[in-house]
Design a protein around this motif. Structure first.
Motif, PDB file in Angstrom:
ATOM      1  N   MET A  93       0.899  -1.213   0.001  1.00 24.07           N
ATOM      2  CA  MET A  93      -0.098  -0.084   0.124  1.00 24.07           C
ATOM      3  C   MET A  93       0.811   1.260   0.159  1.00 24.07           C
ATOM      4  O   MET A  93       1.839   1.272   0.818  1.00 24.07           O
ATOM      5  N   PHE A  94       0.495   2.114  -0.879  1.00 20.21           N
ATOM      6  CA  PHE A  94       1.270   3.195  -0.913  1.00 20.21           C
ATOM      7  C   PHE A  94       0.419   4.783  -1.230  1.00 20.21           C
ATOM      8  O   PHE A  94      -0.426   4.644  -1.840  1.00 20.21           O
ATOM      9  N   ILE A  95       0.336   5.316   0.028  1.00 20.76           N
ATOM     10  CA  ILE A  95      -0.280   6.427  -0.178  1.00 20.76           C
ATOM     11  C   ILE A  95       0.447   7.688  -0.420  1.00 20.76           C
ATOM     12  O   ILE A  95       1.574   7.777  -0.004  1.00 20.76           O
ATOM     13  N   TYR A 155      -1.682  15.732   6.098  1.00 20.62           N
ATOM     14  CA  TYR A 155      -1.996  15.515   7.358  1.00 20.62           C
ATOM     15  C   TYR A 155      -0.885  15.320   8.455  1.00 20.62           C
ATOM     16  O   TYR A 155      -1.039  15.223   9.573  1.00 20.62           O
ATOM     17  N   GLY A 156       0.197  15.986   7.923  1.00 21.54           N
ATOM     18  CA  GLY A 156       1.177  16.322   9.094  1.00 21.54           C
ATOM     19  C   GLY A 156       2.548  15.414   8.805  1.00 21.54           C
ATOM     20  O   GLY A 156       3.332  15.243   9.796  1.00 21.54           O
ATOM     21  N   ALA A 157       2.714  14.188   7.793  1.00 21.60           N
ATOM     22  CA  ALA A 157       3.582  13.399   7.834  1.00 21.60           C
ATOM     23  C   ALA A 157       5.008  14.262   7.875  1.00 21.60           C
ATOM     24  O   ALA A 157       5.109  15.096   7.317  1.00 21.60           O
ATOM     25  N   GLU A 158       5.882  13.576   8.331  1.00 15.95           N
ATOM     26  CA  GLU A 158       7.458  14.189   8.230  1.00 15.95           C
ATOM     27  C   GLU A 158       8.218  12.917   7.699  1.00 15.95           C
ATOM     28  O   GLU A 158       8.222  11.898   7.758  1.00 15.95           O
ATOM     29  N   TYR A 159       9.391  13.643   7.053  1.00 13.65           N
ATOM     30  CA  TYR A 159      10.258  12.799   6.186  1.00 13.65           C
ATOM     31  C   TYR A 159      11.292  12.331   7.648  1.00 13.65           C
ATOM     32  O   TYR A 159      11.885  13.252   8.318  1.00 13.65           O
ATOM     33  N   GLN A 174       2.901   4.422  17.693  1.00 15.39           N
ATOM     34  CA  GLN A 174       2.373   5.992  17.626  1.00 15.39           C
ATOM     35  C   GLN A 174       2.404   6.608  16.182  1.00 15.39           C
ATOM     36  O   GLN A 174       2.009   7.719  16.037  1.00 15.39           O
ATOM     37  N   PHE A 175       2.898   5.670  15.322  1.00 12.49           N
ATOM     38  CA  PHE A 175       3.045   6.161  13.876  1.00 12.49           C
ATOM     39  C   PHE A 175       2.656   5.355  12.765  1.00 12.49           C
ATOM     40  O   PHE A 175       2.830   4.141  12.972  1.00 12.49           O
ATOM     41  N   TYR A 176       2.362   5.730  11.642  1.00  6.80           N
ATOM     42  CA  TYR A 176       2.017   5.062  10.381  1.00  6.80           C
ATOM     43  C   TYR A 176       3.524   5.366   9.665  1.00  6.80           C
ATOM     44  O   TYR A 176       3.918   6.456   9.835  1.00  6.80           O
ATOM     45  N   LEU A 223       8.396   8.064   5.324  1.00 13.86           N
ATOM     46  CA  LEU A 223       7.461   9.119   5.924  1.00 13.86           C
ATOM     47  C   LEU A 223       6.588   8.651   7.148  1.00 13.86           C
ATOM     48  O   LEU A 223       6.059   7.465   7.081  1.00 13.86           O
ATOM     49  N   ARG A 224       6.635   9.393   8.075  1.00 16.67           N
ATOM     50  CA  ARG A 224       5.986   8.892   9.503  1.00 16.67           C
ATOM     51  C   ARG A 224       5.023   9.905   9.589  1.00 16.67           C
ATOM     52  O   ARG A 224       5.051  11.173   9.673  1.00 16.67           O
TER      53      ARG A 224
END
Length: 198
Positions: free
Chosen positions: A1-3, A11-15, A32-34, A89-90
């Motif tokens: 799965m790749f979003i 949505y606020g993801a960080e590298y 706590q993270f995807y 990406l988290r």
């Protein structure tokens, strides 16, 4: 799965960058993270009491991992380690759950992805009960190839070392080496410069 990166970023993801052998999360910690891999290879594993590793899965570019643990309050039963340099990406758990709630199509694709992963996990679990080493190895590389873009014979470079194949199959590395040679002789795979193609 790749979003898509754009959607995750909105949505606020960080590298986050990880170095080889760096732990991403540890068994016993709270999810706590995807996580979504942009580049690199990640190993999901457990450690036996004697320190021996048991590999649960190895994932690479454009795959997510440990996402199923975000849907309950239990701790991680596994450890995730970067095998190579990785860019990931988290996204925080609550933000990820909001993304799914607000994007029905992504939620539907996610359920399909879960179903496919469960299917593969059942195959891998059954695979551990098989006595023939070549069949165990072939099952693992069949699953890896099916999740890649390479369909032609001998077009898929197996991204695993012999030790990692041993960890995934529950075999000794010496058994894996002998079995791979036998599989090459039977034209089930090809070895070029020490690399395995399937």
């Amino acid at each position: 799965m790749f979003i898509s990166e754009d959607l995750l970023s909105s949505y606020g993801a960080e590298y986050i960058d990880f170095m080889p052998n760096q732990t991403i999360f540890s068994e016993g910690s709270k999810p706590q993270f995807y996580f979504q891999i942009l580049t690199g290879i990640v190993e999901i594993k457990n450690y036996h009491q004697d320190g021996k590793e048991f590999t649960q899965n190895i994932l690479s570019n454009q795959q997510c991992f440990a996402e199923s643990f975000l849907f309950n309050s239990k701790v991680y039963p596994v450890t995730a380690v970067a095998l190579t340099q990785c860019r990931i990406l988290r996204l925080r758990k609550q933000d990820f759950l909001s993304l799914l709630k607000n994007n029905g199509e992504i939620s539907s694709l996610f359920l399909q992805y879960f179903s496919a992963r469960l299917h593969d996990n059942y195959l891998m679990l059954f695979n551990l009960s098989l006595s023939d080493p070549s069949t165990r190895i072939k099952t693992v590389i069949d699953i890896l190839k099916r999740n890649s873009l390479f369909n032609e014979p001998f077009s898929f470079l197996i991204p695993l070392t012999r030790q990692q194949i041993a960890n995934l199959t529950g075999l000794r590395v010496e058994t894996v080496i002998r079995s791979i040679k036998k599989m090459e002789h039977n034209e089930l795979l090809k070895i070029e410069n020490g690399k395995i193609y399937f």
